[in-house]
Design an enzyme around this catalytic site. Structure first.
Site, PDB file in Angstrom:
ATOM      1  N   SER A 120      42.773  18.597  11.894  1.00 39.26           N
ATOM      2  CA  SER A 120      41.637  19.525  12.048  1.00 39.26           C
ATOM      3  C   SER A 120      40.616  19.465  10.922  1.00 39.26           C
ATOM      4  O   SER A 120      39.539  20.049  11.049  1.00 39.26           O
ATOM      5  CB  SER A 120      42.149  20.957  12.145  1.00 39.26           C
ATOM      6  OG  SER A 120      42.570  21.211  13.450  1.00 39.26           O
TER       7      SER A 120
ATOM      8  N   LYS B  24      37.143  18.617  11.715  1.00 35.13           N
ATOM      9  CA  LYS B  24      36.249  19.557  12.420  1.00 35.13           C
ATOM     10  C   LYS B  24      34.937  19.822  11.674  1.00 35.13           C
ATOM     11  O   LYS B  24      33.873  19.786  12.287  1.00 35.13           O
ATOM     12  CB  LYS B  24      36.983  20.848  12.778  1.00 35.13           C
ATOM     13  CG  LYS B  24      38.001  20.635  13.921  1.00 35.13           C
ATOM     14  CD  LYS B  24      38.835  21.861  14.236  1.00 35.13           C
ATOM     15  CE  LYS B  24      39.608  21.646  15.531  1.00 35.13           C
ATOM     16  NZ  LYS B  24      41.047  21.755  15.394  1.00 35.13           N
TER      17      LYS B  24
ATOM     18  N   TYR C  85      38.093  12.713  20.341  1.00 34.03           N
ATOM     19  CA  TYR C  85      38.774  13.798  19.626  1.00 34.03           C
ATOM     20  C   TYR C  85      40.144  13.357  19.097  1.00 34.03           C
ATOM     21  O   TYR C  85      40.479  13.604  17.937  1.00 34.03           O
ATOM     22  CB  TYR C  85      38.910  15.032  20.538  1.00 34.03           C
ATOM     23  CG  TYR C  85      39.656  16.156  19.869  1.00 34.03           C
ATOM     24  CD1 TYR C  85      39.072  16.890  18.839  1.00 34.03           C
ATOM     25  CD2 TYR C  85      40.964  16.466  20.239  1.00 34.03           C
ATOM     26  CE1 TYR C  85      39.774  17.906  18.194  1.00 34.03           C
ATOM     27  CE2 TYR C  85      41.666  17.477  19.611  1.00 34.03           C
ATOM     28  CZ  TYR C  85      41.075  18.187  18.588  1.00 34.03           C
ATOM     29  OH  TYR C  85      41.770  19.183  17.937  1.00 34.03           O
TER      30      TYR C  85
ATOM     31  N   VAL D 293      47.006  20.175  10.794  1.00 30.93           N
ATOM     32  CA  VAL D 293      48.452  20.204  11.014  1.00 30.93           C
ATOM     33  C   VAL D 293      49.171  18.988  10.434  1.00 30.93           C
ATOM     34  O   VAL D 293      50.393  18.933  10.423  1.00 30.93           O
ATOM     35  CB  VAL D 293      48.832  20.374  12.505  1.00 30.93           C
ATOM     36  CG1 VAL D 293      48.435  21.746  13.023  1.00 30.93           C
ATOM     37  CG2 VAL D 293      48.250  19.265  13.354  1.00 30.93           C
TER      38      VAL D 293
ATOM     39  N   TYR E 174      41.949  28.801  10.524  1.00 33.45           N
ATOM     40  CA  TYR E 174      42.295  29.375  11.840  1.00 33.45           C
ATOM     41  C   TYR E 174      42.374  30.900  11.752  1.00 33.45           C
ATOM     42  O   TYR E 174      41.558  31.518  11.083  1.00 33.45           O
ATOM     43  CB  TYR E 174      43.629  28.814  12.359  1.00 33.45           C
ATOM     44  CG  TYR E 174      43.780  27.334  12.236  1.00 33.45           C
ATOM     45  CD1 TYR E 174      42.888  26.481  12.883  1.00 33.45           C
ATOM     46  CD2 TYR E 174      44.808  26.772  11.491  1.00 33.45           C
ATOM     47  CE1 TYR E 174      43.029  25.104  12.789  1.00 33.45           C
ATOM     48  CE2 TYR E 174      44.950  25.402  11.389  1.00 33.45           C
ATOM     49  CZ  TYR E 174      44.059  24.573  12.042  1.00 33.45           C
ATOM     50  OH  TYR E 174      44.200  23.233  11.940  1.00 33.45           O
TER      51      TYR E 174
END
Ligand code: GLN
Length: 312
Positions: free
Chosen positions: A68, A71, A196, A266, A248
């Site tokens: 992530s 992102k 992705y 992760v 998150y």
């Protein structure tokens, strides 16, 4: 400054040892088979300071997948390839308070202004906003951008993780089809997912993350050359959303404990940004219940306290 070179190296070594017991309290990501193969004992930290000095300790050179932490880079590219105004028409910036892979979007919540680019659904949408003649070119541009920000032309993709993501990423597939069925993305869904999955599988080290974090801390300018890699406005946009949404549904707690813009993945990495001061990269693959590196957060909390890094 307050901490000389030798003190800084000693400090990092000491904090790693103090936080080491937390590494085993975390759990390796196991949503894809490949990630559960990581070594839970790996623990590293890398700092890139605004005065040009770099400090590191532990497994700072160990490679892991960015997950992530890509992102914010997807968001930067979407902003650069389009405009802030355009991107804001398709996404929101308010915290979702939900896990990163949440799918419980009611008809109402699939409204564009509720799609956050720091969780999966929004990141998948960002993949469709990156420009390129072909889908392949879009990913190649993302990889080139990542290499450039990290100052490391050798950054590559972990093919095993990529294939594992692609084979098992059905929840992400569902999120992408939700975007498509709502008319939010227009592209071929499988091709966007492929970007992705590859993006999540880009392989980095703590050093790479610290270098990328440094550019965000430095208003978009590169470390050595001072080259403008993205605008100061975009840096501010991304740092703001990292502060409120980067960890998150653990972002509020992290803001209190650490008080810095940061992004977790992760794979066990955390990239943190101390605006105008430094970029920080951390790696420890044991995760807490929200999918954030458990010992990594502990380390950042101590580092923030010792170096007075909290913005608050
Ligand atoms: N590849 C992961 C996923 O899509 C990335 C998410 C994460 O790092 N939390 O589930």
């Amino acid at each position: 400054g307050r901490f000389s070179v030798i003190h800084m190296e000693e400090l990092l070594e000491r904090l790693l040892e103090e936080c080491r017991s937390y590494t085993r309290l975390g759990k390796l990501a196991d949503y894809i088979p490949e990630l559960s193969k990581a070594d839970i004992n790996d623990f590293g930290v890398y700092l890139v300071n605004s005065d040009g000095k770099e400090f590191y300790a532990g497994d700072f050179d160990k490679k892991f997948t960015i997950q992530s932490i890509i992102k914010p880079l997807l968001l930067l590219m979407a902003l650069m390839d389009n405009t802030t105004e355009y991107v804001r028409q398709y996404i929101g910036v308010e915290a979702t308070g939900k896990p990163f892979n949440a799918i419980d979007y009611s008809e109402q919540l699939i409204l564009k202004e509720h799609i956050n680019p720091m969780v999966n659904i929004g990141a998948i949408e960002m993949c469709s906003m990156i420009h390129g003649e072909t889908y392949e070119e879009r990913f190649d541009r993302l990889l080139a951008f990542t290499r450039k920000l990290a100052g490391n032309p050798e950054i590559d993709v972990d093919e095993a993780v990529y294939l594992s993501e692609k084979r098992t990423g059905n929840k992400n597939r569902a999120l992408a089809y939700l975007l498509k069925s709502s008319g939010i993305i227009d592209d071929d869904v499988e091709e966007i997912l492929d970007i992705y999955f590859r993006a999540c599988s880009i392989r980095v080290t703590c050093k790479d993350l610290a270098n990328i974090g440094f550019v965000l801390a430095n208003h978009g300018r590169g470390k050595k050359t001072g080259e403008v890699l993205f605008s100061g406005r975009h840096a501010r946009f991304v740092n703001a959303i990292l502060t409120t949404c980067g960890m998150y549904d653990g972002s509020g707690d992290f803001a209190i404990k650490v008080g810095l813009p940061a992004k977790s993945g992760v794979g066990g990495g955390i990239m943190a940004v101390s605006p105008t001061r430094m970029g920080i990269g951390i790696y420890s693959p044991g995760l807490d219940k929200k999918g954030n590196s458990l010992a990594g957060i502990q380390m950042l909390e101590q580092l923030s306290e010792t170096l007075y890094l909290s913005m608050f």
